[in-house]
Design an enzyme around this catalytic site. Sequence first.
Site, PDB file in Angstrom:
ATOM      1  N   ASN A 169       0.802  -1.231   0.000  1.00  0.00           N
ATOM      2  CA  ASN A 169       0.000   0.000   0.000  1.00  0.00           C
ATOM      3  C   ASN A 169       0.833   1.280   0.000  1.00  0.00           C
ATOM      4  O   ASN A 169       0.362   2.320  -0.457  1.00  0.00           O
ATOM      5  CB  ASN A 169      -1.006  -0.001   1.163  1.00  0.00           C
ATOM      6  CG  ASN A 169      -0.367  -0.239   2.512  1.00  0.00           C
ATOM      7  OD1 ASN A 169       0.803  -0.593   2.608  1.00  0.00           O
ATOM      8  ND2 ASN A 169      -1.137  -0.045   3.572  1.00  0.00           N
ATOM      9  N   GLU A 264       5.716  -3.885  11.804  1.00  0.00           N
ATOM     10  CA  GLU A 264       4.373  -3.324  11.943  1.00  0.00           C
ATOM     11  C   GLU A 264       3.451  -4.221  11.148  1.00  0.00           C
ATOM     12  O   GLU A 264       3.599  -4.362   9.932  1.00  0.00           O
ATOM     13  CB  GLU A 264       4.348  -1.876  11.436  1.00  0.00           C
ATOM     14  CG  GLU A 264       3.053  -1.159  11.781  1.00  0.00           C
ATOM     15  CD  GLU A 264       2.049  -1.202  10.639  1.00  0.00           C
ATOM     16  OE1 GLU A 264       1.063  -1.964  10.758  1.00  0.00           O
ATOM     17  OE2 GLU A 264       2.235  -0.484   9.653  1.00  0.00           O
ATOM     18  N   CYS A 298      -2.997   0.446   7.228  1.00  0.00           N
ATOM     19  CA  CYS A 298      -2.907  -0.160   8.564  1.00  0.00           C
ATOM     20  C   CYS A 298      -3.569   0.724   9.608  1.00  0.00           C
ATOM     21  O   CYS A 298      -4.130   0.228  10.585  1.00  0.00           O
ATOM     22  CB  CYS A 298      -1.442  -0.392   8.940  1.00  0.00           C
ATOM     23  SG  CYS A 298      -0.620  -1.607   7.908  1.00  0.00           S
TER      24      CYS A 298
END
Length: 496
Positions: A169, A264, A298
Amino acid sequence: MAGNGVFAEILDGEVFKYYADGEWKKSSSGKSVAIVNPTTRKTQYKVQACSQEEVNKVMDSAKSAQKLWAKTPLWKRAELLHKAAAILKEHKAPIAESLVKEIAKPAKDAVTEVVRSGDLVSYCAEEGVRILGEGKFLVSDSFPGNERTKYCLTSKIPLGVILAIPPFNYPVNLAVSKIAPALIAGNSIVLKPPTQGAVSALHMVHCFHLAGFPKGLINCVTGKGSEIGDFLTMHPGVNCISFTGGDTGIAISKKAGMIPLQMELGGKDACIVLEDADLDLVAGNIIKGGFSYSGQRCTAVKVVLVMESVADALVEKVKAKVAKLSVGAPENDCDITPVVSESSANFIEGLVMDAKEKGATFCQEYKREGNLIWPLLLDNVRPDMRIAWEEPFGPVLPLIRINSIEEGIHHCNASNFGLQGCVFTKDINKAIMIGDAMETGTVQINSAPARGPDHFPFQGIKDSGIGSQGITNSINMMTKIKTTVINLPSPSYTMG
């Protein structure tokens, strides 16, 4: 155009090359990996399918280059990073075009990502000079029972070879957020970009190449995860892994061994809305937080937990704003564009159908064409629905009505994720108390979750990750402490 002009050398026929030892190369495997355009669902680009033997060679050259780079003056490292940042911003158009074609990012957002990435690289160069230019001086008599017979000097030194794995992304921004701190700290880089996003990343790497970094210092290998994924993450030449993505990160952490990890791994970011909240502000942030880039972030708002007394009013405001969102091709700068793949669209649809079967209220008609899913707000979601817990990574947002603050906090904390959360209220005391109680790496007060600005700390807890990102934290994480102790023949006291 992608692969043209100054970028012509990164393309061989219809297949983009990989980057190693300062050169653009074709893989000896003779194979390539197709990148499918999410909008047309046809092959848009092809990249090299690198072999394990090529990975070995890359690791060797990265290790050799790092030894020399560590001797490069700090100001020189910063100078090259500033140069790379300028080249990156100068060539934002072809990189942005790649982002539009391979991950369906709206055109204006694609340009913003490239410019933001250049700014991140420059900021990192400046911050690195400050952080790494200072050390500590300790004296032994500050600890009980000691005379001043020892002087201790501490400094930060590089870890070695950093393996950087960004997600689809933000394949440029989240790549440079790993590359720039690693380089300013004196490390070398092996970048494994996502398949969707690889061409954008290769263009970005060429900007570093044009800046004149030493050969072997920066490397970018492409290929199938099934062939080189585990081989990369378990490679003995890797001294640190910086990964952004999903569940794969948990598997990597179990296999990586005793090296530093920065990870992450997604979130289920909760938005808690109290009775006194400014509902217009809330609605605007829900739209921005839940639906920008079709929810494929996210830090997107993933669940709204709103007090029952204001739920009806909030739903009406959000519905009105959803109706104004444009849906279509990324080239047209639409608000909602196709999600990255058919499998992603199918997963999102599975969550929607589960919610439908269990009685959720559809505030809009569910509509899908190929990978394009129209924005959907689901009201009256209950904890027994998958959408209440699973991360859709799409333009579908569940709303759960709550009757107490405690109920909202409980739902937030019951999640296996803990990346970010947000609270909307005019009572700062309540905001602080709720924020402290939320088990998340970051809490936003009266704003949707967000990763930036890029120098802010960014971290998750539980299944959302290990370690902390943000420019300063990344530089510190990609270094280790080196201590030199000077032993004096007798106690020494300044001016004593």
